[in-house]
Each structure stands twice: as structure tokens, then as C-alpha cells.
Design an enzyme around this catalytic site. Structure first.
Site, PDB file in Angstrom:
ATOM      1  CG  ASN A  57       5.103   6.168   1.768  1.00 39.50           C
ATOM      2  OD1 ASN A  57       5.556   6.433   0.676  1.00 39.50           O
ATOM      3  ND2 ASN A  57       5.746   5.382   2.615  1.00 39.50           N
ATOM      4  N   GLY A  58       1.251   5.921   4.310  1.00 37.89           N
ATOM      5  CA  GLY A  58       0.091   6.459   5.006  1.00 37.89           C
ATOM      6  C   GLY A  58      -1.162   5.624   4.850  1.00 37.89           C
ATOM      7  CB  SER A  59      -2.026   2.693   2.804  1.00 34.53           C
ATOM      8  OG  SER A  59      -0.928   1.823   3.026  1.00 34.53           O
ATOM      9  CD  GLU A  62       8.688  -0.669   3.112  1.00 32.18           C
ATOM     10  OE1 GLU A  62       9.672  -1.026   2.450  1.00 32.18           O
ATOM     11  OE2 GLU A  62       7.598  -0.418   2.608  1.00 32.18           O
ATOM     12  N   GLY A  95       0.835  -1.196   0.000  1.00 31.71           N
ATOM     13  CA  GLY A  95       0.000   0.000   0.000  1.00 31.71           C
ATOM     14  C   GLY A  95       0.864   1.236   0.000  1.00 31.71           C
TER      15      GLY A  95
END
Length: 675
Positions: free
Chosen positions: A272-274, A384, A270
Site C-alpha cells: 500500500n502506498g507504493s 484490486e 507492491g
């Protein structure tokens, strides 16, 4: 086990947690250092007023149990290093700090602090009296010395015909000896009041600077409580799960329904920020604010056979000084771990005796994975973990993670932005705006290969940066000596775009810090316009690997103005935000509310505002989703078109030919292809 929603974070109870122990160690050390300096260097007595501040800061942010532990630790260490006298002085200081911090934590300011001081000062001074009452030999020695001093003054006064002064000194000496407790208590009250007020003033200044900095660990604030349940994180089922962070009104996760079984490899993707990292916390055991999480036992985060969480920033998880020590840190005594085997499994063979601070970012990530495997978890969540690993190492690490379900029956949850990594998983969970959506394999464009960049370099151009015979050694002359760079030569002309690549541990980050002047090389020269960069720090703008570590202010505008200088105003903030493709309205936003891509662009905006001669960007694309990566590349390409000189240090070769006109490679500290 069914996890119910919780309304608010609870105050920690029970034994001290790992985060609290770490804070105790840090703040105790900050107290001991000035106390010992004052003991050794009498002229540094003013530092004594600083000793209450660290414990006061700790007391203002944590519970009484942690403060008590910090006081005991600080006094014990001071006693071992500097003796009883220094330890007693530190005891008085840290108790003062604890009182000030406790009042501040409970919302007391001004009058409350003043009243507390009036109550506490006589008690603190009384402790000195009690101590001297118990330590009779020490009291007799101190009074004898004081009596000799006053008597000597009296004899000197009479010798110069000042009989009245001599009589007064004799009377004072007798009074002090007879009423020593009163002479010790009253000045002690005055001294305690002064110290308390100074500590309160200093603490208020420190806390005012930290008010906007969230110091809470969301894993602890949200409340992961195993209780007496056996560790059994799998199988796991989520039904209708949602989440809202404490102190924030906006819900960030909505209606999550998913299952995890033993021995599977699942990828979470997804933008960033999902909500990917939030979902990882819920899988780790954080209680949802709505919905149900069902598992047979406790999540057992960090426990043997439980859940292991490897974070985006591996240095945040390193505790041991050596690699081998860090690998087994926190394991129960007697736990058998094949240290060499685990290190070899993650590509760190032979590095067991290496200092953890000597590892590159990619090597640190591999160590974090190895430490997770040392706990033989049922569930391993990797957030990550390949963002700082070179392409070859990235493929190897993904291969290792993909084999764990089959070889060890570990369920692996991989959070990633890379489609090539997600394709290695058994299934993919796609998040968008806090919700699970249908996954489309084409959600991101195919990753470009590592085709050579255009090798365009004007040998006759105007040299901006010249590096000659650069050599750098860490801990030179010690048994732990490590060579970071050797015989590096290169020239960067004005307007160049240079990409420097290399494997993990090849020296890329070391080179970045030397180019920026933040590290002075062991030998050789790094000249910017003919002058050493270490004499002109700030003329080279350095973007760190982790953008969040570089953002020190509460809001975007404050950050840009602080880095750009006091002359930078609202107009200039808007201009640099335009340059990095961010809306001007973002200037008022808190930096903690930004996505990873936005943080990197704010760092770029800040560096541009400082008007550097050269930009050096260390891994500017790490951890970014495809859209954010494309946005950052577009910004950098735009800067090059406007004449900026940029050096990029990266593992990501994708589309960087839009920014860079040539590429050099670092191999074991040697720059190949340089001048």
C-alpha cells in the site's frame, strides 16, 4: 503520440465532462426539493433560504458553464413539477447562489460579497419587474387581487369609524396600482439582499467544513486530453516517467520505464502506498510531470476501443438504476451490446433486471468489469477488482481476466496484493516507493488455505448478543422485493471472536448493518444485553468495507475525538493509537495521506475510543497488502486478548484463527452453524 510533462492542472474547457454532469444532477436535485416543498407546504417557507446554497457550492468549485447548466436544469425541472411561479422563484434563488459561489471561488469574502450584493440585488429585483411587465394577464390579476385586499381593509376600517385609516388604504391601493413596478422593485431589492447574505453565510459554513476535502478527480485535474487523435492506447512505452500530484510538493513516482503490448496479461504488485494506483492513472492517460509516454493515438479512457479503468470501489462507477442499464450507461446510441452474454461472462447471469443497489460488493465489482468489457477496450486496467469477491468468485474473475488477452486480444493490467493472482499474469511489475524494482516471487508469504477455525464456544458463557429468527426483506411488498436474510439465529458471548463467511450476495453486509442497529430487521430480534440494537446505535461499533468512507474529519486526531466523544482528549488519542500499533505522531496527519492499512487502523482506533460493547468489522482485510494485513490481524488479536468481543465478516480466512474462535457461514441468507 508523445506525452509531455505539464506544470499545473488546467481549467476544464469545452463540453461538460461526466463528473460535471453528475455534479449538476446532484446539486440541481438538492435545489429543487426544498423549492417544491415550499410550494406545497407554506409553513416550510424558511426552507426557501436554503435553495441558493447547492448552486452556490457548485459555483464555488467549478466553472461557469457547469453553473449555467445547473441553473437551466433546476428551473426546467421545477417548472415541470411545480409550475411557473415556483420556477421563477427558483430562478431568482439559483442566480443568487451562482453569484455568491462565483465571488467565493475568486477569493472574495466580506467586502467583496457585500459590494456584489449591493450591485446584484437591484438587478435581481428588476428581473421580477420585467417578468411582470411581459406577463400582462398575470400582472393585472395580481394587482386586482391586491387592490381588492386593500379596498376591503379600507371598508372595514370605515365600518368601525376609522375613516382616516380607510382613506389611507384607498390612497395606498391607488398608488400601488399606478406605481406597481416601484412597489415590486424596492421590496424585491430588500428581499434579494437578505437572501444573498443568508446564502453567503450558509455557503461559508459549508465550505469551511469542506476545505480539507479534495473534490477534484485526479484523472481530470491531471488532464487527460484526447484532442482529435484517433483512439489507440497500445502499444505503449514509458521512459523516465515521474509524477507529482497537483498541490503536493512530494514526487510519488520516479523513473518508470515499461512497455505494454497488445494481448498480454500484466500484474502490478507492491505494498500500500507504493504507487500502484498512480501508475494506473498514468497508463489511463494522465500526463506525467516528467518523462515521456509514447502511444500511437489517444488513450480514449472510457471510449469504445480505448482504455477501461475498473476501480477499487465499484459503487463509485455505478450510474444505472438497474444492472442492465448500468452495463450500457454512457455508450453511444445504437451501440449493440450482448448484455446477457456479458453478465454471464462475469458471473451475474440472470441479474439484468436487479437494482444495482441490491448487489453485494463483490457483485458490484463484477458489474464494473462487465461494463468495461461493453466498451470493447484495447486496454483494461483492473485495480484490486477481487478485494470484495469471495474465494470461488475471485478465482473465476481472475480466470476471466486471464482469458481476455487470448479471446479478445485485450491487454489486461491487474493491480493486486495477492501472489496467487499475480502468478496468473504473463509478467509482473513490482513497485516499491514509486519505483519499479526487481520482482521476487516470495515477496509475500504463501496464502493460507481455508482450514476450519477452532470451533470453541462456551454455551454457558455470558450472552452479549442474541439473534433470534432474524428475517430481512428489501422493498417488501414491491415488485422489486429481495430477501436478504432468512431465519438467522446465533448467540455471541462476551469475549467471543466470530468469523462469518459466505459468498457474494449471501447477506453478510446486510447482517453487519442489522447487528450494528443501523438497519431495522423486517422481523425477528437482535438483542444486545437484552435490548434491540436499533435502539442503541453506537453500542455496536461497525467498521465499513471501505475504510475511507468512514473517515469524515481532516486529521487522524480529529477523527478519533469526533467518534470517541467530546471527553476524549490528547491522552486518549495517544492510547488508542498505541492499541492499533500506530505511532502517536500520526495523530496530526491528514487522513487522505494515510495508506489503506493505516486508514483501517484509524477506523479501529476511533471505534475503540467510543468504547463499544461489540465490534463488527465488515471485510477488514480487503485491499490490504500482506504487511498491512498482518498488522491489522495483529491488532485484532491483541484486542481479543484484552477481552474485546469481535465479529468479523470476511472473505479472507488467512490467519484469522488468531482472532476468531469459531466460524459461521451464510448461504443464501441462511446462517449455517448458528444456534
Amino acid at each position: 503520440m508523445v506525452s509531455k510533462a505539464i506544470d499545473a492542472p488546467t481549467v476544464p474547457t469545452g463540453k461538460l465532462r461526466a463528473r460535471e454532469i453528475a455534479a449538476i444532477a446532484i446539486f440541481s436535485g438538492l435545489t429543487v426539493v426544498p423549492a417544491v416543498i415550499v410550494t406545497v407546504v407554506p409553513l416550510a417557507a424558511a426552507l426557501g433560504f436554503m435553495t441558493p446554497v447547492p448552486v452556490a457550492l457548485l459555483a464555488a468549485r467549478t466553472r461557469l458553464r457547469a453553473v449555467t447548466a445547473a441553473i437551466v436544469t433546476t428551473v426546467s425541472v421545477t417548472f415541470v413539477i411545480a409550475g411557473l411561479g415556483a420556477a421563477f422563484g427558483v430562478l431568482a434563488s439559483v442566480v443568487m447562489g451562482g453569484l455568491v459561489g462565483e465571488v467565493h471561488r475568486r477569493g472574495g469574502r466580506g467586502v467583496a460579497m457585500f459590494v456584489m450584493s449591493l450591485i446584484a440585488a437591484p438587478i435581481l429585483a428588476g428581473l421580477s419587474v420585467v417578468l411582470m411587465w411581459v406577463l400582462v394577464p398575470l400582472r393585472k390579476l395580481a394587482l386586482e387581487i391586491l387592490d381588492n385586499v386593500l379596498t376591503g381593509i379600507a371598508k372595514t376600517a370605515r365600518a368601525v369609524k376609522l375613516d382616516a385609516v380607510g382613506d389611507a388604504m384607498d390612497a395606498l391601493a391607488r398608488n400601488v396600482v399606478e406605481n406597481w413596478w416601484l412597489w415590486m422593485w424596492i421590496p424585491g431589492i430588500v428581499g434579494s439582499l437578505i437572501a444573498l447574505w443568508i446564502a453567503a453565510w450558509l455557503l461559508s459554513k459549508v465550505l469551511d467544513r469542506l476545505d480539507e476535502v479534495p473534490l477534484e478527480d485526479t484523472l481530470e485535474v491531471a488532464g487527460i486530453v484526447d484532442g482529435d487523435l484517433p483512439v489507440a492506447p497500445l502499444p505503449l512505452r514509458m521512459a523516465g516517467v515521474g509524477y507529482t500530484y497537483p498541490g503536493i510538493d512530494r514526487q510519488v513516482m520516479f523513473g518508470i520505464d515499461l512497455t505494454l503490448s497488445s494481448g498480454e496479461f500484466v500484474a502490478i504488485v507492491g505494498a500500500n502506498g507504493s504507487g500502484k494506483s498512480t501508475l494506473s492513472k498514468l497508463l489511463s492517460g494522465v500526463e506525467p510531470t516528467i518523462g515521456i509516454v509514447d502511444r500511437p493515438g489517444a488513450p480514449g479512457l472510457g471510449k469504445q476501443g480505448g482504455t477501461a479503468l475498473v476501480l477499487q470501489r465499484p459503487e463509485a462507477q455505478m450510474l444505472g438504476a438497474r444492472v442492465a442499464d448500468d452495463l450500457v450507461w454512457g455508450l453511444p446510441v445504437g451501440t449493440e451490446v450482448d448484455v446477457d452474454g456479458l453478465l454471464e461472462e462475469v458471473g451475474l447471469a440472470g441479474l439484468g433486471d436487479r437494482e444495482t443497489t441490491d448487489l453485494s460488493g463483490g457483485q458490484q465489482q463484477r458489474l464494473a468489469v462487465a461494463a468495461a468489457l461493453a466498451r470493447d477496450p484495447q486496454l483494461l486496467i483492473a485495480d484490486e477488482v477481487t478485494s470484495m469477491v469471495d474465494p470461488v468468485g475471485r478465482a473465476e474473475l481472475i480466470s476471466i481476466l486471464a482469458e481476455l488477452p487470448r479471446r479478445r486480444a485485450i491487454t489486461v493490467v491487474l493491480i493486486t496484493h495477492r501472489d496467487s493472482e499475480a502468478r496468473a499474469a504473463d509478467r509482473v511489475i513490482h513497485l516499491e516507493a514509486g519505483r519499479v524494482v526487481e520482482h521476487h516471487p516470495e515477496w509475500m508469504r504463501p496464502e493460507a488455505g481455508s482450514a476450519p477455525l477452532r470451533q470453541l464456544h462456551d454455551e454457558d458463557g455470558r450472552a452479549l448478543l442474541v439473534v433470534r429468527d432474524l428475517h430481512h426483506v428489501y422493498l417488501e411488498g414491491s415488485p422489486w422485493e429481495v430477501t436478504g436474510l432468512k431465519s438467522v439465529n446465533m448467540q455471541v458471548n462476551e469475549g467471543d471472536g466470530l468469523l462469518i463467511v459466505g459468498g457474494n450476495g449471501s447477506g453478510k453486509s446486510t447482517l453487519a448493518w442489522i447487528l450494528a442497529g443501523l438497519t431495522k430487521p423486517t422481523s425477528g430480534s437482535v438483542l444486545l444485553k437484552g435490548e434491540p440494537t436499533y435502539d442503541h446505535v453506537g453500542d455496536v461499533g461497525l467498521g465499513f468495507q471501505h475504510a475511507r468512507l468512514q473517515l469524515q474529519k481532516a486529521t487522524v486526531a480529529d477523527e478519533i475525538m469526533a467518534v470517541g466523544g467530546i471527553e476524549v482528549g490528547t491522552t486518549e488519542v495517544g492510547r488508542v493509537l498505541d492499541l492499533v500499533a500506530l505511532p502517536r505522531e500520526i495523530a496530526a496527519r491528514r487522513v487522505d495521506a494515510l495508506s489503506g492499512g493505516q486508514m483501517r487502523r484509524v477506523v479501529l482506533a476511533s471505534l475503540i475510543a467510543s468504547d463499544p460493547d461489540l465490534l463488527v468489522l465488515d471485510e477488514p482485510l480487503a485491499g490490504l497488502d500482506p504487511q498491512a494485513r498482518e498488522e491489522v490481524i495483529g491488532v485484532l488479536a491483541g484486542l481479543r486478548e484484552q477481552g474485546a468481543t469481535i465479529i468479523i465478516i470476511s472473505h479472507d480466512l488467512e490467519a484469522l484463527d488468531r482472532v476468531c474462535n469459531r466460524r459461521l457461514e451464510l448461504v443464501d441468507g441462511v446462517l449455517e452453524g448458528g444456534l
